[in-house]
Design a protein around this motif. Structure first.
Motif, PDB file in Angstrom:
ATOM      1  N   GLY A  46       3.329 -14.962  14.595  1.00 13.06           N
ATOM      2  CA  GLY A  46       3.734 -14.190  15.756  1.00 13.06           C
ATOM      3  C   GLY A  46       2.587 -13.702  16.634  1.00 13.06           C
ATOM      4  O   GLY A  46       2.728 -13.660  17.857  1.00 13.06           O
ATOM      5  N   LYS A 198       9.387 -22.190  24.379  1.00 14.22           N
ATOM      6  CA  LYS A 198      10.126 -21.719  23.198  1.00 14.22           C
ATOM      7  C   LYS A 198      11.448 -21.064  23.591  1.00 14.22           C
ATOM      8  O   LYS A 198      12.404 -21.052  22.817  1.00 14.22           O
ATOM      9  N   ARG A 228       7.554 -19.625   9.242  1.00 15.80           N
ATOM     10  CA  ARG A 228       6.531 -20.177   8.359  1.00 15.80           C
ATOM     11  C   ARG A 228       7.114 -20.211   6.951  1.00 15.80           C
ATOM     12  O   ARG A 228       7.941 -19.367   6.602  1.00 15.80           O
ATOM     13  N   LYS A 233       9.630 -14.497   3.802  1.00 15.02           N
ATOM     14  CA  LYS A 233      10.716 -14.910   4.723  1.00 15.02           C
ATOM     15  C   LYS A 233      11.951 -15.354   3.933  1.00 15.02           C
ATOM     16  O   LYS A 233      12.971 -15.703   4.522  1.00 15.02           O
ATOM     17  N   GLY A 257       9.877 -24.960  10.017  1.00 18.80           N
ATOM     18  CA  GLY A 257       8.679 -24.127  10.088  1.00 18.80           C
ATOM     19  C   GLY A 257       7.432 -24.962   9.968  1.00 18.80           C
ATOM     20  O   GLY A 257       7.479 -26.127   9.586  1.00 18.80           O
ATOM     21  N   GLY A 258       6.349 -24.358  10.329  1.00 18.36           N
ATOM     22  CA  GLY A 258       5.066 -25.018  10.168  1.00 18.36           C
ATOM     23  C   GLY A 258       4.141 -24.059   9.445  1.00 18.36           C
ATOM     24  O   GLY A 258       4.570 -23.010   8.975  1.00 18.36           O
ATOM     25  N   LEU A 317       9.484 -12.087  15.504  1.00 17.99           N
ATOM     26  CA  LEU A 317       9.765 -12.567  16.863  1.00 17.99           C
ATOM     27  C   LEU A 317      10.945 -13.532  16.904  1.00 17.99           C
ATOM     28  O   LEU A 317      11.659 -13.615  17.896  1.00 17.99           O
ATOM     29  N   GLU A 321      13.849 -14.225  19.702  1.00 22.10           N
ATOM     30  CA  GLU A 321      13.974 -15.587  20.264  1.00 22.10           C
ATOM     31  C   GLU A 321      15.408 -16.091  20.159  1.00 22.10           C
ATOM     32  O   GLU A 321      15.931 -16.736  21.070  1.00 22.10           O
TER      33      GLU A 321
HETATM   34  N1  UDP Z   1       7.043 -20.503  14.845  1.00 24.20           N
HETATM   35  C1  UDP Z   1       6.662 -21.722  15.359  1.00 24.20           C
HETATM   36  N2  UDP Z   1       6.688 -22.798  14.543  1.00 24.20           N
HETATM   37  C2  UDP Z   1       7.071 -22.703  13.268  1.00 24.20           C
HETATM   38  C3  UDP Z   1       7.457 -21.450  12.728  1.00 24.20           C
HETATM   39  C4  UDP Z   1       7.419 -20.362  13.560  1.00 24.20           C
HETATM   40  O1  UDP Z   1       6.325 -21.849  16.533  1.00 24.20           O
HETATM   41  O2  UDP Z   1       7.084 -23.728  12.594  1.00 24.20           O
HETATM   42  C5  UDP Z   1       6.980 -19.349  15.726  1.00 24.20           C
HETATM   43  C6  UDP Z   1       8.270 -18.598  15.871  1.00 24.20           C
HETATM   44  O3  UDP Z   1       9.107 -19.230  16.814  1.00 24.20           O
HETATM   45  C7  UDP Z   1       7.750 -17.244  16.299  1.00 24.20           C
HETATM   46  C8  UDP Z   1       6.450 -17.112  15.529  1.00 24.20           C
HETATM   47  O4  UDP Z   1       6.048 -18.443  15.223  1.00 24.20           O
HETATM   48  O5  UDP Z   1       7.484 -17.231  17.676  1.00 24.20           O
HETATM   49  C9  UDP Z   1       6.622 -16.353  14.236  1.00 24.20           C
HETATM   50  O6  UDP Z   1       6.590 -15.008  14.518  1.00 24.20           O
HETATM   51  P1  UDP Z   1       7.326 -13.947  13.603  1.00 24.20           P
HETATM   52  O7  UDP Z   1       7.004 -12.619  14.161  1.00 24.20           O
HETATM   53  O8  UDP Z   1       8.781 -14.300  13.502  1.00 24.20           O
HETATM   54  O9  UDP Z   1       6.717 -14.137  12.149  1.00 24.20           O
HETATM   55  P2  UDP Z   1       5.220 -14.252  11.567  1.00 24.20           P
HETATM   56  O10 UDP Z   1       4.993 -15.716  11.351  1.00 24.20           O
HETATM   57  O11 UDP Z   1       4.285 -13.652  12.547  1.00 24.20           O
HETATM   58  O12 UDP Z   1       5.286 -13.528  10.271  1.00 24.20           O
END
Ligand code: UDP
Length: 411
Positions: A46, A198, A228, A233, A257-258, A317, A321
């Protein structure tokens, strides 16, 4: 670090002209100050997501904004991931050797780093030790905490606290997260950018193409969690919930996720998820490369319900979203998810896989409820969690720092 170009005027249709005018008025007052952000990863998670959108918008307003990333090797990120978990209250073994690795990284970064800001905002614990430079160069320093540190592991917190208290100011995402500190604390909620790839509107055909690419049937319910692969999560809890739902509805589950360079646990958790999902071809485990924003956008838009079943969470986030896309969200009743999900209005807060499943069953049986929650969620995000509000809050912070002894600043 830079993001793609954005034009402030384009936000006018969404937030109205007054909000944009106000941003220009504030920008005029703070433009002369260089604002530097420092964090630990350019992509993934995030914080990087926010900075990718926030930094260009501040620049567009004429605020000289820089974004720099500290260096770290895998040993360091193993330590900081353990810190991260421990600060979220998860039990972790923290050894003296680990603290030593953190200190050594801090020394290395202190040697190489260019501190260009008049105001330096350091995000999260990984780069927090850079504050040691303050004695030499002065400037104003803000520690921006994105983590829920309301019940931290005392060993890690006691280690970090003396360093955090050297900052001029701390920023937390919500009051529940804050800790007793000798420095002032300010609350600023994170945000999403409604115009980013996004989140922006997509054509129906774009959504369908992505569903088709991943073998998802748009005629059947789609339950999705974008995260992630991180135990906090709770992807395995999501699979458990889906299995209960599956007894009544021909649902599909998307877990997409990545990784992030500063999160070394991802591969292990992904392997666990793949194993749990192996026997069911209706569970799509998608490992997405960084910057899969359009695909993530389409996956959420193509979903019936979105989960964010975290056990601990900073802000999450992904919740905003999904709400922005008018999706009802079922989320763990933790951290910033509680700010975004107004229980029973924009989605449901849950405490277990069974609870998540019950709420999903309720929503799948009630299209009208899904639509009502979708509308309420969109409005809630519009009023509270858009980038323009975030940019305004940060400019107000810059302004307030210039007048440390005044309660009221006339703009
Ligand atoms: N996200 C992404 N690709 C992924 C997994 C998550 O772009 O494979 C983005 C997701 O859409 C969000 C952010 O990464 O915008 C994750 O933020 P969040 O606050 O939900 O969690 P964090 O990873 O910071 O714990």
């Amino acid at each position: 670090m830079t993001g793609s170009a954005v034009r402030l005027e384009n936000y006018e249709d969404i937030v109205g002209p007054d909000v944009i005018d106000e941003l220009y008025v504030l920008a005029e007052k703070v433009r002369h100050r260089r604002f530097q952000h420092i964090n630990s990863t350019p992509v993934g998670g995030g914080v990087a997501e926010i900075l990718t959108r926030l930094v260009p918008l501040l620049r567009e307003l004429g605020v000289q904004t820089a974004w720099d990333v500290i260096k770290g090797d895998s040993a360091f990120f193993n330590v900081t991931k353990a810190f991260h978990n421990a600060l979220h209250g998860k039990p972790e073994e923290i050894s003296e050797g680990m603290l030593e690795i953190y200190r050594a990284n801090q020394e290395e970064n202190l040697r190489d780093f260019h501190f260009t800001g008049d105001v330096i905002m350091v995000h999260d614990p990984q780069p927090a030790g850079l504050i040691a430079k303050k004695a030499e160069i002065g400037r104003q320093w803000i520690w921006r905490c994105h983590i829920d540190v309301s019940a931290p592991d005392p060993r890690v917190w006691e280690f970090l606290k003396p360093c955090i208290e050297q900052y001029d100011l701390s920023v937390f995402s919500m009051p529940d997260f804050a800790q007793r500190l000798t420095i002032p604390q300010v609350m600023v909620a994170p945000s999403i950018d409604p115009l980013s790839d996004k989140n922006r509107e997509l054509l129906e055909g774009q959504v369908w193409r992505v569903l088709e690419k991943y073998g998802i049937d748009p005629e059947r319910p789609v339950l999705t969690q974008i995260s992630r692969f991180d135990r906090l999560k709770d992807p395995l809890g999501v699979i458990q919930a889906y299995r209960i739902v599956k007894k009544r509805y021909p649902a599909q589950l998307v877990l997409a996720g990545g990784g992030a360079p500063d999160d070394p646990e991802g591969a292990e958790v992904l392997a666990e998820v793949r194993e749990a999902a192996a026997a069911d071809s209706d569970i799509k485990v998608l490992e997405l490369p960084p910057f899969s924003d359009l695909e993530i956008n389409a996956l959420v838009r193509g979903s019936t319900i979105v989960f964010q079943k975290s056990i601990r969470e900073g802000f999450g986030l992904t919740v905003s979203e999904a709400l922005w896309k008018r999706k009802p969200v079922i989320g763990g009743a933790v951290g910033g998810i509680k700010l975004q999900i107004v229980n029973g209005v924009t989605g449901f807060l849950v405490h277990s896989p069974e609870g998540a499943a019950n709420r999903a069953l309720q929503l799948l049986g009630d299209k009208r409820l899904r639509q009502e929650m979708g509308e309420a969620g969109h409005l809630h995000v519009k009023q509270n969690f858009l980038l323009t509000r975030h940019v305004k809050d940060y400019m107000l912070l810059l302004l307030a720092l210039e007048y440390p002894d005044q309660d009221i600043v006339q703009v």
